[in-house]
Design a protein around this motif. Structure first.
Motif, PDB file in Angstrom:
ATOM      1  N   MET A  33     -42.255  14.373  48.512  1.00 39.64           N
ATOM      2  CA  MET A  33     -40.882  14.826  48.781  1.00 39.64           C
ATOM      3  C   MET A  33     -40.756  16.326  48.586  1.00 39.64           C
ATOM      4  O   MET A  33     -40.169  17.034  49.422  1.00 39.64           O
ATOM      5  CB  MET A  33     -39.897  14.108  47.845  1.00 39.64           C
ATOM      6  CG  MET A  33     -39.712  12.631  48.111  1.00 39.64           C
ATOM      7  SD  MET A  33     -38.626  11.888  46.875  1.00 39.64           S
ATOM      8  CE  MET A  33     -38.858  10.134  47.234  1.00 39.64           C
ATOM      9  N   VAL A  34     -41.327  16.827  47.487  1.00 38.05           N
ATOM     10  CA  VAL A  34     -41.208  18.255  47.180  1.00 38.05           C
ATOM     11  C   VAL A  34     -42.020  19.097  48.161  1.00 38.05           C
ATOM     12  O   VAL A  34     -41.537  20.114  48.680  1.00 38.05           O
ATOM     13  CB  VAL A  34     -41.654  18.517  45.729  1.00 38.05           C
ATOM     14  CG1 VAL A  34     -41.702  20.023  45.446  1.00 38.05           C
ATOM     15  CG2 VAL A  34     -40.717  17.836  44.751  1.00 38.05           C
ATOM     16  N   LEU A  35     -43.255  18.686  48.446  1.00 41.03           N
ATOM     17  CA  LEU A  35     -44.122  19.478  49.323  1.00 41.03           C
ATOM     18  C   LEU A  35     -43.669  19.430  50.770  1.00 41.03           C
ATOM     19  O   LEU A  35     -43.674  20.443  51.468  1.00 41.03           O
ATOM     20  CB  LEU A  35     -45.565  18.990  49.197  1.00 41.03           C
ATOM     21  CG  LEU A  35     -46.231  19.197  47.838  1.00 41.03           C
ATOM     22  CD1 LEU A  35     -47.661  18.675  47.865  1.00 41.03           C
ATOM     23  CD2 LEU A  35     -46.210  20.660  47.431  1.00 41.03           C
ATOM     24  N   ILE A  36     -43.292  18.247  51.251  1.00 41.52           N
ATOM     25  CA  ILE A  36     -42.858  18.129  52.644  1.00 41.52           C
ATOM     26  C   ILE A  36     -41.492  18.764  52.834  1.00 41.52           C
ATOM     27  O   ILE A  36     -41.218  19.391  53.862  1.00 41.52           O
ATOM     28  CB  ILE A  36     -42.858  16.650  53.081  1.00 41.52           C
ATOM     29  CG1 ILE A  36     -44.300  16.140  53.155  1.00 41.52           C
ATOM     30  CG2 ILE A  36     -42.154  16.464  54.423  1.00 41.52           C
ATOM     31  CD1 ILE A  36     -44.408  14.663  53.481  1.00 41.52           C
ATOM     32  N   GLY A  37     -40.616  18.637  51.838  1.00 44.27           N
ATOM     33  CA  GLY A  37     -39.292  19.251  51.951  1.00 44.27           C
ATOM     34  C   GLY A  37     -39.347  20.760  51.836  1.00 44.27           C
ATOM     35  O   GLY A  37     -38.629  21.461  52.544  1.00 44.27           O
ATOM     36  N   GLY A  38     -40.175  21.246  50.934  1.00 43.61           N
ATOM     37  CA  GLY A  38     -40.264  22.694  50.715  1.00 43.61           C
ATOM     38  C   GLY A  38     -40.192  23.011  49.243  1.00 43.61           C
ATOM     39  O   GLY A  38     -39.108  22.940  48.645  1.00 43.61           O
ATOM     40  N   ALA A  39     -41.332  23.348  48.627  1.00 45.38           N
ATOM     41  CA  ALA A  39     -41.369  23.646  47.194  1.00 45.38           C
ATOM     42  C   ALA A  39     -40.591  24.919  46.896  1.00 45.38           C
ATOM     43  O   ALA A  39     -40.629  25.888  47.658  1.00 45.38           O
ATOM     44  CB  ALA A  39     -42.824  23.790  46.736  1.00 45.38           C
ATOM     45  N   GLY A  40     -39.863  24.902  45.783  1.00 44.18           N
ATOM     46  CA  GLY A  40     -39.119  26.080  45.375  1.00 44.18           C
ATOM     47  C   GLY A  40     -37.761  26.219  46.018  1.00 44.18           C
ATOM     48  O   GLY A  40     -37.161  27.293  45.950  1.00 44.18           O
ATOM     49  N   THR A  41     -37.244  25.151  46.620  1.00 41.47           N
ATOM     50  CA  THR A  41     -35.908  25.178  47.213  1.00 41.47           C
ATOM     51  C   THR A  41     -35.191  23.874  46.879  1.00 41.47           C
ATOM     52  O   THR A  41     -35.802  22.802  46.877  1.00 41.47           O
ATOM     53  CB  THR A  41     -35.955  25.332  48.743  1.00 41.47           C
ATOM     54  OG1 THR A  41     -36.645  24.213  49.322  1.00 41.47           O
ATOM     55  CG2 THR A  41     -36.654  26.614  49.145  1.00 41.47           C
ATOM     56  N   ILE A  42     -33.903  23.965  46.603  1.00 39.59           N
ATOM     57  CA  ILE A  42     -33.103  22.768  46.304  1.00 39.59           C
ATOM     58  C   ILE A  42     -32.860  21.965  47.577  1.00 39.59           C
ATOM     59  O   ILE A  42     -33.041  20.743  47.604  1.00 39.59           O
ATOM     60  CB  ILE A  42     -31.761  23.166  45.656  1.00 39.59           C
ATOM     61  CG1 ILE A  42     -31.997  23.998  44.390  1.00 39.59           C
ATOM     62  CG2 ILE A  42     -30.948  21.912  45.334  1.00 39.59           C
ATOM     63  CD1 ILE A  42     -32.798  23.302  43.326  1.00 39.59           C
ATOM     64  N   SER A  43     -32.474  22.652  48.640  1.00 41.88           N
ATOM     65  CA  SER A  43     -32.213  21.952  49.902  1.00 41.88           C
ATOM     66  C   SER A  43     -33.487  21.322  50.450  1.00 41.88           C
ATOM     67  O   SER A  43     -33.449  20.251  51.073  1.00 41.88           O
ATOM     68  CB  SER A  43     -31.609  22.914  50.927  1.00 41.88           C
ATOM     69  OG  SER A  43     -32.440  24.051  51.104  1.00 41.88           O
ATOM     70  N   GLY A  44     -34.642  21.956  50.220  1.00 40.75           N
ATOM     71  CA  GLY A  44     -35.905  21.383  50.667  1.00 40.75           C
ATOM     72  C   GLY A  44     -36.220  20.093  49.937  1.00 40.75           C
ATOM     73  O   GLY A  44     -36.705  19.127  50.538  1.00 40.75           O
ATOM     74  N   ALA A  45     -35.963  20.049  48.618  1.00 44.67           N
ATOM     75  CA  ALA A  45     -36.195  18.828  47.854  1.00 44.67           C
ATOM     76  C   ALA A  45     -35.303  17.692  48.361  1.00 44.67           C
ATOM     77  O   ALA A  45     -35.746  16.539  48.464  1.00 44.67           O
ATOM     78  CB  ALA A  45     -35.940  19.083  46.369  1.00 44.67           C
ATOM     79  N   ILE A  46     -34.067  18.012  48.687  1.00 37.80           N
ATOM     80  CA  ILE A  46     -33.142  16.982  49.209  1.00 37.80           C
ATOM     81  C   ILE A  46     -33.626  16.490  50.563  1.00 37.80           C
ATOM     82  O   ILE A  46     -33.668  15.272  50.824  1.00 37.80           O
ATOM     83  CB  ILE A  46     -31.715  17.551  49.299  1.00 37.80           C
ATOM     84  CG1 ILE A  46     -31.200  17.905  47.905  1.00 37.80           C
ATOM     85  CG2 ILE A  46     -30.786  16.556  49.973  1.00 37.80           C
ATOM     86  CD1 ILE A  46     -29.870  18.613  47.893  1.00 37.80           C
TER      87      ILE A  46
END
Length: 375
Positions: A288-301
């Protein structure tokens, strides 16, 4: 010399600020405010447009996003690799279930069904567990820290499987926490909507609260210390960042988020057992974190929604790919495709788009802002 009307001409231009307040605002442009308002209105209106089955799945997405935000804080912002997220989810889930459980039941229960009690308690107990693990983070990093946190998952599985008085035992399980607020059922079917509609609204509001808290933490002094440690911890220590303190804070906050997510996760389905918190669950949250974008809140969501909805999409593949079976004992089947997709997506995003879904959105946004120019 002040040019008359200069302040008026600058007002309204994106990324040009005329005051510190506007520059530090969470949504610092009109486009962001309009976009967020539109997303909120659309999200709140979904229960009137979708079936209860889909709403239940979206409620799970919201809970998974809370846990992903927590992992994103310690891994994406602070740079501390953690493979033990499933352990902290389990701690929160069992804490909440024990506090709200039936005192006369077959498992430990204290009968406090108020969500205002068991949800903060789940976050607090999981956060304390994170504080106990944090001293290891001050001595280890990288692969060594990942292996140590991975060990937490196996330790947790053994303890929870053997502690049947709390968990109900492997393969048996126990009921999840009860969704009540001062004696009033929160997610019961009534005149204001069905159970799944209320459940979705509740999880959505909780996600918004946790996301705003994490976004403000990331913008604070603590968040800047996290970023300094992630980029180069030795340099961060040289300039005065207390590494032990901020790594402990990162693990505590991340574990608290995981505990709250674990407490809420199985209120949707109503039942869980120790086998629910396996290594696969930790891998899913890493995805979830890597595919969404590490270091961003919106990416984690975004990553949490993507990974949680992925099994539903793979189930739909059977209608388009006739040779795929829905039976797990037949080859090939949709469950194998789902497992393969996790690995393929991780490899593809790490190689071609390390910033994940958030990075894809940034590319699209920048292209649209620069169009018709190439840069």
């Amino acid at each position: 010399m002040t040019i008359p009307g200069r302040r008026t001409r600058l007002r309204g231009r994106p990324e040009l600020h005329t005051s510190y307040a506007s520059e530090l605002a969470l949504f610092d442009t009109r486009a962001k405010r309009v976009a967020v308002a539109g997303l909120l209105v659309g999200a709140l209106a979904l229960p009137f447009l979708l079936t209860d089955e889909v709403l239940q799945l979206l409620a799970l997405c919201c809970v998974a996003a809370i846990g992903a935000i927590g992992l994103g804080l310690v891994t994406g912002y602070a740079g501390q690799v953690s493979l033990g997220h499933a352990f902290f989810l389990a701690v929160g889930a069992y804490t909440a279930a024990a506090i709200s459980g039936d005192p006369d039941g077959r498992v430990i229960g204290f009968g406090v069904t108020n969500i205002a009690v068991w949800l903060p308690a789940a976050g607090l107990v999981a956060g304390l567990a994170g504080v106990l693990v944090a001293p290891l983070a001050t001595r280890l990093r990288g692969l060594y820290l990942a292996i140590v946190t991975l060990g937490l998952v196996f330790i947790g599985q053994h303890v929870f499987s053997e502690w049947s008085a709390l968990t109900g035992g492997a393969g048996v399980g126990r009921p999840a926490a009860t969704l009540e607020f001062f004696g009033q059922p929160i997610a019961a079917t009534g005149p204001f909507g069905t159970r799944d509609q209320k459940l979705y609204w509740l999880m959505l509001l909780l996600l918004l609260g946790f996301a705003l808290a994490a976004a403000n933490l990331a913008r604070s002094k603590v968040g800047r210390a996290f970023t300094a440690i992630r980029d180069r911890d030795i340099a961060a220590g040289v300039i005065g960042v207390n590494l032990a303190r901020y790594k402990t804070i990162a693990f505590a906050v991340s574990s608290a988020y995981a505990g709250c997510a674990g407490a809420l996760l199985y209120t949707v389905t109503g039942f869980f057992d120790p086998g629910s918190f396996s290594l696969l669950l930790s891998v899913q949250y890493i995805a979830m974190v890597l595919i969404g974008g590490a270091g961003t809140i919106s990416g984690a969501i975004a990553g949490a929604f993507f990974i949680t909805l992925l099994p539903r999409f793979t189930r739909e593949l059977q209608a388009w790919v006739p040779f795929l079976s829905a039976q797990p004992n037949e080859v090939p089947n949709v469950f194998q495709v789902e497992t393969i997709l996790y690995g393929v997506l991780l490899v593809v995003f790490l190689i071609f788009e390390p910033r994940g879904l958030f990075g894809l959105w940034v590319r699209v946004r920048n292209y649209w802002k620069a169009w018709p120019f190439s840069y």
